[in-house]
Write an enzyme that holds these catalytic residues in place. Sequence first.
Site, PDB file in Angstrom:
ATOM      1  CG  HIS A  13      -1.956   1.120   1.094  1.00  0.00           C
ATOM      2  ND1 HIS A  13      -3.129   1.082   1.540  1.00  0.00           N
ATOM      3  CD2 HIS A  13      -1.447   2.520   1.236  1.00  0.00           C
ATOM      4  CE1 HIS A  13      -3.711   2.104   1.602  1.00  0.00           C
ATOM      5  NE2 HIS A  13      -2.741   2.899   1.311  1.00  0.00           N
ATOM      6  CG  HIS A  15      -0.655   7.063  -0.826  1.00  0.00           C
ATOM      7  ND1 HIS A  15      -1.991   7.613  -1.620  1.00  0.00           N
ATOM      8  CD2 HIS A  15      -1.001   6.401   0.247  1.00  0.00           C
ATOM      9  CE1 HIS A  15      -2.693   6.876  -0.822  1.00  0.00           C
ATOM     10  NE2 HIS A  15      -2.255   6.283   0.359  1.00  0.00           N
ATOM     11  CG  LEU A  16       4.970   5.587  -5.528  1.00  0.00           C
ATOM     12  CD1 LEU A  16       5.383   4.614  -6.901  1.00  0.00           C
ATOM     13  CD2 LEU A  16       6.167   5.967  -4.643  1.00  0.00           C
ATOM     14  NE  ARG A  17       0.491  12.022  -1.937  1.00  0.00           N
ATOM     15  CZ  ARG A  17      -0.512  11.474  -1.046  1.00  0.00           C
ATOM     16  NH1 ARG A  17      -1.196  10.857  -1.902  1.00  0.00           N
ATOM     17  NH2 ARG A  17      -0.092  11.920   0.191  1.00  0.00           N
ATOM     18  CG  ASN A  41      -4.969   8.753  -3.167  1.00  0.00           C
ATOM     19  OD1 ASN A  41      -4.060   8.301  -3.546  1.00  0.00           O
ATOM     20  ND2 ASN A  41      -5.157   9.231  -1.948  1.00  0.00           N
ATOM     21  CE  LYS A  99      -8.081   2.262  -0.615  1.00  0.00           C
ATOM     22  NZ  LYS A  99      -6.732   2.530   0.065  1.00  0.00           N
ATOM     23  CG  HIS A 136      -9.897   4.535   3.518  1.00  0.00           C
ATOM     24  ND1 HIS A 136      -8.674   5.066   3.818  1.00  0.00           N
ATOM     25  CD2 HIS A 136     -10.476   4.708   4.620  1.00  0.00           C
ATOM     26  CE1 HIS A 136      -8.549   5.786   4.804  1.00  0.00           C
ATOM     27  NE2 HIS A 136      -9.836   5.687   5.255  1.00  0.00           N
ATOM     28  CG  HIS A 174      -4.706   2.002   5.996  1.00  0.00           C
ATOM     29  ND1 HIS A 174      -6.199   2.204   6.226  1.00  0.00           N
ATOM     30  CD2 HIS A 174      -4.441   2.933   4.782  1.00  0.00           C
ATOM     31  CE1 HIS A 174      -6.749   2.860   5.506  1.00  0.00           C
ATOM     32  NE2 HIS A 174      -5.854   3.253   4.401  1.00  0.00           N
ATOM     33  CG  LEU A 219      -7.380  10.357   8.003  1.00  0.00           C
ATOM     34  CD1 LEU A 219      -8.283  11.270   6.949  1.00  0.00           C
ATOM     35  CD2 LEU A 219      -8.101  10.246   9.145  1.00  0.00           C
ATOM     36  CG  ASP A 247      -1.550   4.826   4.108  1.00  0.00           C
ATOM     37  OD1 ASP A 247      -1.738   5.054   2.906  1.00  0.00           O
ATOM     38  OD2 ASP A 247      -2.419   5.397   4.864  1.00  0.00           O
ATOM     39  CG  HIS A 251       0.193  14.923   2.320  1.00  0.00           C
ATOM     40  ND1 HIS A 251      -0.524  15.392   1.375  1.00  0.00           N
ATOM     41  CD2 HIS A 251      -0.096  14.341   3.020  1.00  0.00           C
ATOM     42  CE1 HIS A 251      -1.691  14.634   1.500  1.00  0.00           C
ATOM     43  NE2 HIS A 251      -1.499  13.807   2.343  1.00  0.00           N
ATOM     44  CB  ALA A 263      -4.703  12.435   6.600  1.00  0.00           C
TER      45      ALA A 263
HETATM   46  O1  DOR Z   1      -3.032   9.358   5.864  1.00  0.00           O
HETATM   47  C1  DOR Z   1      -3.629   8.891   4.732  1.00  0.00           C
HETATM   48  N1  DOR Z   1      -2.799   9.653   3.650  1.00  0.00           N
HETATM   49  N2  DOR Z   1      -4.658   8.353   4.549  1.00  0.00           N
HETATM   50  C2  DOR Z   1      -5.030   7.877   3.533  1.00  0.00           C
HETATM   51  O2  DOR Z   1      -6.134   7.354   3.520  1.00  0.00           O
HETATM   52  C3  DOR Z   1      -4.802   8.696   2.226  1.00  0.00           C
HETATM   53  C4  DOR Z   1      -3.407   9.230   2.359  1.00  0.00           C
HETATM   54  C5  DOR Z   1      -2.918  10.008   1.221  1.00  0.00           C
HETATM   55  O3  DOR Z   1      -3.357   9.834   0.354  1.00  0.00           O
HETATM   56  O4  DOR Z   1      -2.472  11.254   1.774  1.00  0.00           O
HETATM   57 ZN    ZN Z   2      -3.422   5.190   1.677  1.00  0.00          ZN
END
Ligand code: DOR
Ligand code: ZN
Length: 344
Positions: A13, A15-17, A41, A99, A136, A174, A219, A247, A251, A263
């Site tokens: 799991h 996130h690479l943006r 996302n 997802k 999620h 998560h 989150l 996860d 940011h 988050a």
């Molecule tokens: O903390 C989190 N950040 N929880 C998520 O479900 C999404 C993620 C994000 O994309 O920043």
């Molecule tokens: Zn996530």
Amino acid sequence: MTEITLRRPDDWHLHLRDGEMLSAVAPESARHFGRAIIMPNLVPPVVTGAEAVAYRERILAAVPDGADFTPLMTLYLTEATDPADVVKAKQDGIVTAVKLYPAGATTNSASGVRDFDKVRPVLEAMAEASIPLCVHGEVVDAEIDIFDREAVFIERVLDPIRRATPGLKVVMEHITTKDGVDYARSGGDTLGATITTHHLVINRNHILVGGIKPHYYCLPVAKRESHRLALLEAATSGDATFFLGTDSAPHVDPAKESGCGCAGCFTATNTMSILAEVFEAAGALDRLEAFTSLNGPAFYGLAPNDARTTLRKGAPVSYPAKIETGDGPLTVFDPGFPLHWQVL
Ligand code: DOR
Ligand code: ZN
């Protein structure tokens, strides 16, 4: 023990943006992980097979030459998702999983699902085609306390979906509660659960005591200590239900250190050192490989990586406190204790 060799870990799991952030964080994951399940996302989200192909190309372009890293793509489930598209994207080798974000649950989840009945046909097609659903697991109802949202989701949404769709493979992403651990354990081999690095380290006091700590806010939000201990027990137990999904969710600092902070904890850089420390403290170093390298591929029906990773214990290893990205500084998760295990 001062040295430990594992199958190369995977991150189930991540996130690479995109854009500058992707360029900055992809090398951080590619250094220590062989594969990662890539969260869809983005803005706008990765909804179609064609979008997943294009995103995978951008990820591969951001990974250093010669790195042993394969992104495993996911599609973002919406109420308009066509079951046939999902099945085709899987058959074409484009996507590994789908997802499910309840609409409004977290970062960029506005296109997620409001009415779970609307995605029934997709879930049925996925069960038929053996495509895992990554969930999620939080309700979004305003009257439900944020610390109860995972437990209520299991009862009101997840359990009914699983009963209505026998055979659907589900990953509880998560998990943050003992309720999540217990439900995952009861689910048989169609149910797995990922656990993040940060939820093994922090509880809600870390976020709130002595001043608000935005870099510990994610989150689902970290819960009380008894829940962290349940997660730790699950992760270090060797039980094949549980596997690593960091996860890691970057940011930039201004977005975290804000009156309405985003988050996400960014853990890609130091996750393996943190996990070795945590598993050693729990007397479970011999089960680290199951959690990081064996249980995840087994759930997804894949072979573990052939490559090996060695960690060596010595003087504390230092990691950068921040990484500079083209979008601004990004803070690396601080576990709050020294890390003695270095990934060689
Ligand atoms: O903390 C989190 N950040 N929880 C998520 O479900 C999404 C993620 C994000 O994309 O920043
Ligand atoms: Zn996530």
